[in-house]
Design a protein around this motif. Structure first.
Motif, PDB file in Angstrom:
ATOM      1  N   ALA A 122       1.025  -1.456   0.273  1.00 24.75           N
ATOM      2  CA  ALA A 122       0.041   0.336  -0.330  1.00 24.75           C
ATOM      3  C   ALA A 122       0.417   1.110   0.124  1.00 24.75           C
ATOM      4  O   ALA A 122       1.122   2.011   0.985  1.00 24.75           O
ATOM      5  CB  ALA A 122      -0.660  -0.210   1.053  1.00 24.75           C
ATOM      6  N   LEU A 123       1.202   2.356  -1.563  1.00 27.55           N
ATOM      7  CA  LEU A 123       2.518   3.049  -1.713  1.00 27.55           C
ATOM      8  C   LEU A 123       2.098   3.930  -0.256  1.00 27.55           C
ATOM      9  O   LEU A 123       0.743   4.785  -0.459  1.00 27.55           O
ATOM     10  CB  LEU A 123       2.921   3.174  -2.874  1.00 27.55           C
ATOM     11  N   SER A 124       2.963   4.464   0.406  1.00 27.61           N
ATOM     12  CA  SER A 124       2.715   5.908   0.325  1.00 27.61           C
ATOM     13  C   SER A 124       1.730   5.770   2.141  1.00 27.61           C
ATOM     14  O   SER A 124       1.523   7.266   2.743  1.00 27.61           O
ATOM     15  CB  SER A 124       1.318   7.417  -1.052  1.00 27.61           C
ATOM     16  N   THR A 125       1.340   4.485   2.715  1.00 26.58           N
ATOM     17  CA  THR A 125      -0.004   4.836   3.626  1.00 26.58           C
ATOM     18  C   THR A 125       0.972   4.670   4.982  1.00 26.58           C
ATOM     19  O   THR A 125       0.112   4.828   5.741  1.00 26.58           O
ATOM     20  CB  THR A 125      -0.814   3.583   3.239  1.00 26.58           C
ATOM     21  N   GLY A 126       2.338   4.724   4.578  1.00 24.21           N
ATOM     22  CA  GLY A 126       2.814   4.584   6.348  1.00 24.21           C
ATOM     23  C   GLY A 126       3.554   6.006   6.450  1.00 24.21           C
ATOM     24  O   GLY A 126       2.096   6.782   6.854  1.00 24.21           O
ATOM     25  N   ALA A 127       4.816   5.741   6.611  1.00 22.60           N
ATOM     26  CA  ALA A 127       5.506   6.748   7.127  1.00 22.60           C
ATOM     27  C   ALA A 127       5.069   8.679   6.018  1.00 22.60           C
ATOM     28  O   ALA A 127       4.905   9.180   7.132  1.00 22.60           O
ATOM     29  CB  ALA A 127       7.081   6.948   7.365  1.00 22.60           C
ATOM     30  N   PHE A 128       4.689   7.739   5.485  1.00 23.08           N
ATOM     31  CA  PHE A 128       4.380   9.361   4.042  1.00 23.08           C
ATOM     32  C   PHE A 128       2.627   9.740   3.961  1.00 23.08           C
ATOM     33  O   PHE A 128       2.194  10.351   3.500  1.00 23.08           O
ATOM     34  CB  PHE A 128       4.499   8.727   2.731  1.00 23.08           C
ATOM     35  N   GLY A 129       1.931   8.881   4.806  1.00 23.58           N
ATOM     36  CA  GLY A 129       1.109   9.480   5.511  1.00 23.58           C
ATOM     37  C   GLY A 129      -0.800   9.661   5.176  1.00 23.58           C
ATOM     38  O   GLY A 129      -1.296  10.312   4.871  1.00 23.58           O
ATOM     39  N   TYR A 130      -0.574   8.673   4.065  1.00 24.61           N
ATOM     40  CA  TYR A 130      -1.751   9.019   3.085  1.00 24.61           C
ATOM     41  C   TYR A 130      -2.593   8.281   3.475  1.00 24.61           C
ATOM     42  O   TYR A 130      -2.466   6.829   3.652  1.00 24.61           O
ATOM     43  CB  TYR A 130      -1.294   8.360   1.438  1.00 24.61           C
ATOM     44  N   PRO A 131      -4.047   8.804   3.337  1.00 18.30           N
ATOM     45  CA  PRO A 131      -5.399   7.928   3.636  1.00 18.30           C
ATOM     46  C   PRO A 131      -4.801   6.298   3.559  1.00 18.30           C
ATOM     47  O   PRO A 131      -5.670   6.189   2.328  1.00 18.30           O
ATOM     48  CB  PRO A 131      -6.121   8.798   3.931  1.00 18.30           C
ATOM     49  N   PRO A 132      -5.598   5.964   3.915  1.00 21.89           N
ATOM     50  CA  PRO A 132      -6.013   4.246   2.858  1.00 21.89           C
ATOM     51  C   PRO A 132      -7.054   3.789   2.116  1.00 21.89           C
ATOM     52  O   PRO A 132      -6.296   2.944   1.762  1.00 21.89           O
ATOM     53  CB  PRO A 132      -5.745   3.427   4.261  1.00 21.89           C
ATOM     54  N   ALA A 136      -6.231   3.451  -1.542  1.00 21.52           N
ATOM     55  CA  ALA A 136      -5.910   1.657  -2.258  1.00 21.52           C
ATOM     56  C   ALA A 136      -7.535   2.263  -3.695  1.00 21.52           C
ATOM     57  O   ALA A 136      -6.984   0.774  -4.082  1.00 21.52           O
ATOM     58  CB  ALA A 136      -7.397   0.972  -1.329  1.00 21.52           C
ATOM     59  N   ARG A 137      -8.011   2.763  -3.298  1.00 23.79           N
ATOM     60  CA  ARG A 137      -9.379   3.327  -4.567  1.00 23.79           C
ATOM     61  C   ARG A 137      -8.157   3.744  -6.011  1.00 23.79           C
ATOM     62  O   ARG A 137      -8.143   3.230  -6.918  1.00 23.79           O
ATOM     63  CB  ARG A 137      -9.748   4.591  -4.472  1.00 23.79           C
ATOM     64  N   ILE A 138      -7.135   4.269  -5.102  1.00 21.11           N
ATOM     65  CA  ILE A 138      -6.289   4.990  -6.704  1.00 21.11           C
ATOM     66  C   ILE A 138      -5.498   3.904  -7.300  1.00 21.11           C
ATOM     67  O   ILE A 138      -4.928   3.686  -7.852  1.00 21.11           O
ATOM     68  CB  ILE A 138      -5.047   6.160  -6.030  1.00 21.11           C
ATOM     69  N   ALA A 139      -4.945   3.172  -6.045  1.00 21.15           N
ATOM     70  CA  ALA A 139      -4.158   1.737  -6.334  1.00 21.15           C
ATOM     71  C   ALA A 139      -4.880   0.801  -7.288  1.00 21.15           C
ATOM     72  O   ALA A 139      -4.470   0.392  -8.847  1.00 21.15           O
ATOM     73  CB  ALA A 139      -3.601   1.048  -5.019  1.00 21.15           C
ATOM     74  N   ILE A 140      -6.270   0.226  -7.024  1.00 24.84           N
ATOM     75  CA  ILE A 140      -6.841  -0.433  -7.957  1.00 24.84           C
ATOM     76  C   ILE A 140      -7.561  -0.016  -9.132  1.00 24.84           C
ATOM     77  O   ILE A 140      -7.458  -0.455 -10.112  1.00 24.84           O
ATOM     78  CB  ILE A 140      -8.154  -0.850  -6.726  1.00 24.84           C
ATOM     79  N   ASN A 141      -7.870   1.134  -9.067  1.00 24.61           N
ATOM     80  CA  ASN A 141      -8.446   2.134  -9.737  1.00 24.61           C
ATOM     81  C   ASN A 141      -7.387   2.006 -11.105  1.00 24.61           C
ATOM     82  O   ASN A 141      -7.548   1.816 -12.551  1.00 24.61           O
ATOM     83  CB  ASN A 141      -9.415   3.344  -9.961  1.00 24.61           C
ATOM     84  N   THR A 142      -5.811   2.516 -10.335  1.00 25.22           N
ATOM     85  CA  THR A 142      -5.439   3.293 -11.497  1.00 25.22           C
ATOM     86  C   THR A 142      -4.817   1.061 -12.271  1.00 25.22           C
ATOM     87  O   THR A 142      -4.067   1.207 -13.661  1.00 25.22           O
ATOM     88  CB  THR A 142      -3.725   3.066 -10.956  1.00 25.22           C
ATOM     89  N   GLN A 166      -6.136  -5.190   4.699  1.00 21.85           N
ATOM     90  CA  GLN A 166      -6.893  -5.873   3.983  1.00 21.85           C
ATOM     91  C   GLN A 166      -8.773  -5.212   3.366  1.00 21.85           C
ATOM     92  O   GLN A 166      -8.780  -5.791   2.214  1.00 21.85           O
ATOM     93  CB  GLN A 166      -6.504  -6.752   4.387  1.00 21.85           C
ATOM     94  N   GLN A 167      -8.684  -5.581   5.131  1.00 18.89           N
ATOM     95  CA  GLN A 167     -10.766  -4.690   4.464  1.00 18.89           C
ATOM     96  C   GLN A 167     -10.657  -3.709   3.688  1.00 18.89           C
ATOM     97  O   GLN A 167     -11.641  -3.755   2.875  1.00 18.89           O
ATOM     98  CB  GLN A 167     -10.826  -4.466   6.653  1.00 18.89           C
ATOM     99  N   ILE A 168      -9.977  -2.890   3.972  1.00 19.62           N
ATOM    100  CA  ILE A 168     -10.485  -1.833   2.478  1.00 19.62           C
ATOM    101  C   ILE A 168     -10.167  -2.873   0.984  1.00 19.62           C
ATOM    102  O   ILE A 168     -11.142  -1.852   0.573  1.00 19.62           O
ATOM    103  CB  ILE A 168      -9.522   0.368   3.042  1.00 19.62           C
ATOM    104  N   TYR A 169      -9.104  -2.927   0.921  1.00 17.20           N
ATOM    105  CA  TYR A 169      -8.676  -3.459  -0.622  1.00 17.20           C
ATOM    106  C   TYR A 169     -10.143  -4.629  -0.048  1.00 17.20           C
ATOM    107  O   TYR A 169     -10.805  -4.697  -1.820  1.00 17.20           O
ATOM    108  CB  TYR A 169      -7.963  -4.423  -0.821  1.00 17.20           C
ATOM    109  N   GLU A 170     -10.906  -5.550   0.380  1.00 15.86           N
ATOM    110  CA  GLU A 170     -11.530  -6.246   0.219  1.00 15.86           C
ATOM    111  C   GLU A 170     -12.542  -5.371  -0.607  1.00 15.86           C
ATOM    112  O   GLU A 170     -13.923  -5.650  -1.279  1.00 15.86           O
ATOM    113  CB  GLU A 170     -11.751  -7.631   0.777  1.00 15.86           C
ATOM    114  N   THR A 171     -13.355  -4.608   0.695  1.00 14.16           N
ATOM    115  CA  THR A 171     -14.914  -3.965  -0.005  1.00 14.16           C
ATOM    116  C   THR A 171     -14.568  -3.182  -1.047  1.00 14.16           C
ATOM    117  O   THR A 171     -14.911  -3.204  -1.462  1.00 14.16           O
ATOM    118  CB  THR A 171     -14.791  -2.736   1.433  1.00 14.16           C
ATOM    119  N   LEU A 172     -13.096  -2.718  -1.395  1.00 13.81           N
ATOM    120  CA  LEU A 172     -13.526  -2.009  -2.975  1.00 13.81           C
ATOM    121  C   LEU A 172     -13.416  -3.025  -3.828  1.00 13.81           C
ATOM    122  O   LEU A 172     -13.849  -2.599  -4.981  1.00 13.81           O
ATOM    123  CB  LEU A 172     -12.446  -1.460  -3.109  1.00 13.81           C
ATOM    124  N   PHE A 173     -12.420  -4.085  -3.687  1.00 10.06           N
ATOM    125  CA  PHE A 173     -12.639  -4.886  -4.764  1.00 10.06           C
ATOM    126  C   PHE A 173     -14.502  -5.725  -5.035  1.00 10.06           C
ATOM    127  O   PHE A 173     -15.064  -6.192  -5.779  1.00 10.06           O
ATOM    128  CB  PHE A 173     -11.687  -6.576  -4.506  1.00 10.06           C
TER     129      PHE A 173
END
Length: 178
Positions: A122-132, A136-142, A166-173
């Protein structure tokens, strides 16, 4: 694990360790600009790959947010590591476009190198502070947006550190119709 077929490709989300994906041709590193060992994903990948990875990365650095470079995997069980510098949320703008560029550029490098499978954290979501959830929506849509243009890449896995991610991704899936 959640698996979905979409446009001839397999999309997955799993909770796990990005540095332990032996069935994937490449893993994606949530890199820092200097491509050095860091914390989180970058630390896990560099520790597992060994010092040769940092040596190979040195002449490729620095990279800018949204950029990606590819190296060998060294002691990892994969063929390659694709290093992406995600945006720092609230600092690197436009963060949504820069984050999408990470996924797009990683897929392009995988395609150029004839790889069939890629595992993303999940790029940028850790120390870089991107809201999960937005990340996730950007990752999956891209990824979905670029699947039709890919010939060799047929398997994309999102490897998530936490059960909440994982729950966020499953919901978006579940929203994907394919």
């Amino acid at each position: 694990m959640t698996k979905k077929k979409f446009q001839g490709a397999t999309l997955e989300c799993v909770q796990g360790d990005i540095a332990n994906q032996p069935d994937m041709d490449a893993v994606v590193n949530a890199a820092n600009a200097r491509l050095l060992m860091g914390g989180g994903v970058a630390g896990a990948i560099h520790r597992a790959a060994g010092p040769g990875l940092e040596e190979e990365c040195r002449p490729l650095a620095p990279i800018d947010p949204g950029q990606a470079v590819i190296t060998g995997a060294h002691n990892l069980p994969n063929r390659h590591v694709i290093h992406c510098l995600g945006p720092v949320y609230g600092r690197d703008n436009p963060s949504d476009q820069l984050l999408a560029e990470c996924y797009r550029n990683a897929l392009q490098l995988a395609e150029q190198n004839g790889l069939q499978s890629v595992a993303f954290p999940a790029l940028s979501t850790g120390a870089f502070g991107y809201p999960p959830e937005p990340a996730a929506r950007i990752a999956i849509n891209t990824v979905i947006e670029h699947l039709p243009g890919l010939k060799s890449v047929t398997h994309v896995r999102f490897v998530l550190f936490s059960s909440s991610d994982q729950q966020i991704y499953e919901t978006l899936f579940d929203e994907i119709s394919g």
